[in-house]
Design an enzyme around this catalytic site. Structure first.
Site, short mmCIF file in Angstrom:
data_model
loop_
_atom_site.label_atom_id
_atom_site.label_comp_id
_atom_site.label_asym_id
_atom_site.label_seq_id
_atom_site.Cartn_x
_atom_site.Cartn_y
_atom_site.Cartn_z
CG ASP A 67 -0.29 -0.44 2.50
OD1 ASP A 67 0.93 -0.25 2.63
OD2 ASP A 67 -0.97 -0.98 3.37
CG ASP A 135 -8.91 -1.70 12.28
OD1 ASP A 135 -7.92 -2.33 11.82
OD2 ASP A 135 -9.36 -0.67 11.73
CG HIS A 137 -5.99 -2.35 9.05
ND1 HIS A 137 -6.12 -1.39 10.02
CD2 HIS A 137 -4.71 -2.27 8.63
CE1 HIS A 137 -4.97 -0.77 10.18
NE2 HIS A 137 -4.09 -1.29 9.34
CD GLU A 142 -8.82 0.69 8.15
OE1 GLU A 142 -8.93 -0.21 9.01
OE2 GLU A 142 -8.11 1.69 8.31
C1 GLP Z 1 -0.71 0.09 8.78
C2 GLP Z 1 -0.40 -0.67 7.50
C3 GLP Z 1 -0.53 -2.15 7.70
C4 GLP Z 1 0.19 -2.53 8.97
C5 GLP Z 1 -0.52 -1.95 10.14
C6 GLP Z 1 0.11 -2.32 11.49
O1 GLP Z 1 -1.99 0.59 8.85
N1 GLP Z 1 -1.21 -0.30 6.38
O2 GLP Z 1 -0.03 -2.82 6.58
O3 GLP Z 1 0.25 -3.93 9.10
O4 GLP Z 1 -0.47 -0.55 10.01
O5 GLP Z 1 1.18 -1.49 11.77
P1 GLP Z 1 2.20 -1.72 12.94
O6 GLP Z 1 3.09 -2.83 12.49
O7 GLP Z 1 2.94 -0.43 13.06
O8 GLP Z 1 1.43 -2.09 14.15
#
Ligand code: GLP
Length: 243
Positions: A67, A135, A137, A142
């Protein structure tokens, strides 16, 4: 079918993930699906160390990222592009032309989604590395996102923008509201998938992903139907699935 690895701590979780990456790198032209976030930093660090110590080369690796925020130039300090350069690409030998990321600054985001999806048409990602939103995702898919989605313009929830505000100096107003994200159906095409989740804040998401119903309210629950899924969690993240 899935395998769960419960690691003692974050470093061990990263280490376990590195074993999966190493396996894939035995292939002639490996394809890695990459993600951003705080979770994969330890894994990327190990990947860099292995390269710098001469144990591994990534010159035949092709990568696709999940993304990118819409409206951020690739050079923006908080873009996924900048993150990937700083955390991995600038330190290893993946050829620039083998790196694929959505352009969050494209004039026509919908067309950019189509282009990105098309770039994957004849490609199978060997190992998709995923983090997990609190959440549930994955990528920026989402809660409520259809399991059928391909690469699309995703609306970020307030929860996700709050979770990611730390990267934007703690100011939620600076966190973009949209992103280009591989869809759930795109992600599911990967030959194998690893979800890495550490810390107590991920305990509910891990539980819903593995034990909850396969419903779009927890996007990661789609992974229950993937034939080759590995979940790597530390004890804090795994606390609700262990007992
Ligand atoms: C973001 C990314 C996800 C990621 C998530 C968790 O929103 N789009 O791909 O897995 O956050 O992030 P973190 O690893 O910082 O908890």
């Amino acid at each position: 079918m899935f395998t769960i690895i419960v690691a003692e701590n974050y470093d061990e979780a990263s280490h376990e993930a590195m074993k999966l990456v190493r396996d894939v790198l035995r292939k002639e032209r490996p394809v890695l699906g990459l993600t951003v976030g705080s979770t994969p930093i330890g894994l990327y660090r190990e990947m860099i160390e292995e390269y710098q110590s001469g144990n591994l080369s990534y010159k035949n690796v092709r990568t696709w990222n999940l993304d990118e925020y819409i409206g951020l130039d690739s050079s923006h300090p908080q873009s996924c592009h900048t993150y990937m350069k700083e955390k991995l690409f600038d330190h290893v030998d993946i050829p620039q032309e083998n790196i694929h990321m959505p352009n969050g600054n494209a004039e026509d985001p919908a067309a950019e989604c189509e282009r990105y999806e098309a770039s994957l048409k004849d490609v199978t990602i060997d190992l998709q590395i995923l983090g997990l939103g609190t959440d549930g995702h994955i990528g920026f898919n989402e809660p409520g996102t259809s399991f059928e989605t391909l690469t699309h313009v995703a609306e970020l929830t307030e929860q996700t923008r709050y979770d990611n505000a730390g990267y934007f100096g703690g100011n939620i107003d600076l966190v973009p509201k949209q992103a280009i994200s591989m869809g759930l159906a795109t992600i599911m095409r990967a030959r194998s998938i690893v979800v890495i989740a550490t810390g107590e804040s991920k305990a509910n998401a891990i539980y819903n992903m593995i034990k909850g119903p396969m419903k779009s309210r927890c996007p990661a629950s789609i992974l229950q139907s993937h034939p080759r899924l590995t979940v790597i969690a530390d004890k804090a993240a795994a606390q609700r699935i262990l007992f």
